[in-house]
Design a protein around this motif. Structure first.
Motif, mmCIF file in Angstrom:
data_model
loop_
_atom_site.group_PDB
_atom_site.id
_atom_site.type_symbol
_atom_site.label_atom_id
_atom_site.label_comp_id
_atom_site.label_asym_id
_atom_site.label_seq_id
_atom_site.Cartn_x
_atom_site.Cartn_y
_atom_site.Cartn_z
ATOM 1 N N SER A 32 -30.223 -37.363 -17.259
ATOM 2 C CA SER A 32 -31.123 -37.774 -16.175
ATOM 3 C C SER A 32 -31.509 -36.590 -15.299
ATOM 4 C CB SER A 32 -30.444 -38.850 -15.317
ATOM 5 O OG SER A 32 -30.019 -39.935 -16.086
ATOM 6 N N TRP A 33 -31.836 -35.468 -15.928
ATOM 7 C CA TRP A 33 -32.253 -34.296 -15.168
ATOM 8 C C TRP A 33 -33.769 -34.267 -14.979
ATOM 9 C CZ3 TRP A 33 -29.328 -29.646 -13.746
ATOM 10 C CH2 TRP A 33 -27.946 -29.843 -13.843
ATOM 11 N N ASN A 35 -37.490 -36.548 -15.904
ATOM 12 C CA ASN A 35 -38.164 -37.732 -16.424
ATOM 13 C C ASN A 35 -39.658 -37.433 -16.419
ATOM 14 O OD1 ASN A 35 -38.958 -40.277 -17.172
ATOM 15 N ND2 ASN A 35 -37.624 -41.342 -15.746
ATOM 16 N N SER A 62 -37.225 -38.195 -21.388
ATOM 17 C CA SER A 62 -36.177 -38.024 -20.373
ATOM 18 C C SER A 62 -35.008 -37.300 -21.027
ATOM 19 C CB SER A 62 -35.727 -39.376 -19.807
ATOM 20 O OG SER A 62 -35.226 -40.210 -20.825
ATOM 21 N N GLY A 64 -31.281 -34.534 -20.291
ATOM 22 C CA GLY A 64 -30.331 -33.820 -19.447
ATOM 23 C C GLY A 64 -30.076 -32.451 -20.035
ATOM 24 N N ASP A 186 -35.020 -35.730 -12.018
ATOM 25 C CA ASP A 186 -34.318 -37.003 -11.849
ATOM 26 C C ASP A 186 -33.025 -36.807 -11.059
ATOM 27 O OD1 ASP A 186 -34.068 -39.710 -12.107
ATOM 28 O OD2 ASP A 186 -34.284 -39.738 -14.282
ATOM 29 N N CYS A 187 -32.237 -37.867 -10.972
ATOM 30 C CA CYS A 187 -31.088 -37.909 -10.061
ATOM 31 C C CYS A 187 -30.059 -36.807 -10.313
ATOM 32 C CB CYS A 187 -30.426 -39.286 -10.124
ATOM 33 S SG CYS A 187 -29.824 -39.744 -11.763
ATOM 34 N N SER A 188 -29.782 -36.475 -11.574
ATOM 35 C CA SER A 188 -28.755 -35.468 -11.859
ATOM 36 C C SER A 188 -29.117 -34.107 -11.283
ATOM 37 C CB SER A 188 -28.539 -35.347 -13.376
ATOM 38 O OG SER A 188 -27.944 -36.515 -13.881
#
Length: 232
Positions: A32-33, A35, A62, A64, A186-188
């Motif tokens: 989730s790095w 998207n 998407s 990571g 993204d969140c990460s």
């Protein structure tokens, strides 16, 4: 400052450092790095698609640091495919830069763990070595701030300058050409910014405990020594 308050402050800082260790470990493992949406440029140009028609040619990518998923769409429905950077995409990505990002993530986990141990050691023990005391606390947290900053800068350069999403979308596809349409971190990725912030907060907590910056102490010591020499 009383020893009890110092223990509380160092314990809080130790908990924050341990939270950083867990945060980086989770961020590294999640896909989730980034998207992004990718446009099937070949299909869109063939039918001269525009406006809402482009939705039929928009897929998703998407990923990571180790694996991810891409959904290709060229007017005939999505084709989901999971992939791994190692060994699937080694030849398609800037492998050296990608490995460097992973390396600094490992260094960040290591020194965050070291900072955790030394915070609790200073809270409940009696440090007698320089690196085990205040100088070490500043040093480990400063290294963590630098490493988290490097991870974000290097990964951003890999995504933007090396067009990582385009490379992933076009991997092993000689029929259609894909181009990044929209892209966001993204969140990460933002968890790494949180880690940078927490280690910066730890430095402030060390200062709040009444411990001066090591280089400032050294400078003041040199000034005092020089003044004493002039007196004699």
């Amino acid at each position: 400052m009383p020893n009890r308050q110092k223990r509380i402050i160092f314990s809080i800082a130790g908990v924050l450092s341990f939270a950083c260790v867990l945060t980086v470990a989770v961020a590294v493992g999640l896909p989730s790095w980034v998207n992004s949406t990718v446009l099937c440029q070949t299909g869109a140009e063939l039918v001269n698609a525009s406006g809402l028609e482009l939705d039929k040619f928009l897929g998703k990518v998407s990923y990571g640091l180790f694996h991810g998923e891409r959904v290709k769409q060229c007017g005939l429905g999505g084709r989901p495919l999971r992939f791994s950077f190692f060994p699937d995409l080694v030849d398609a990505i800037p492998a050296g830069l990608h490995v460097t990002v992973i390396f600094f993530c490992g260094v960040l986990i290591l020194f965050s763990s070291v900072a955790t141990g030394f915070f609790f050691f200073n809270a409940f023990g009696s440090p007698y070595e320089t690196l085990q005391g205040p100088m070490g606390l500043y040093l480990w947290n400063f290294i963590c701030c630098v490493c988290s900053c490097l991870v974000m800068i290097l990964f951003s350069s890999e995504v933007k300058l090396q067009r990582l999403s385009d490379r992933i979308a076009n991997f092993n596809d000689a029929t259609f050409v894909y181009q990044t349409y929209t892209e966001r971190y993204d969140c990460s990725f933002w968890l790494l910014f949180l880690v940078f912030f927490l280690h910066g907060l730890n430095i402030l907590l060390i200062r709040l405990a009444g411990i001066q910056f090591p280089f400032r102490e050294a400078k003041e010591s040199d000034l005092n020594t020089g003044a004493a020499d002039l007196m004699y």
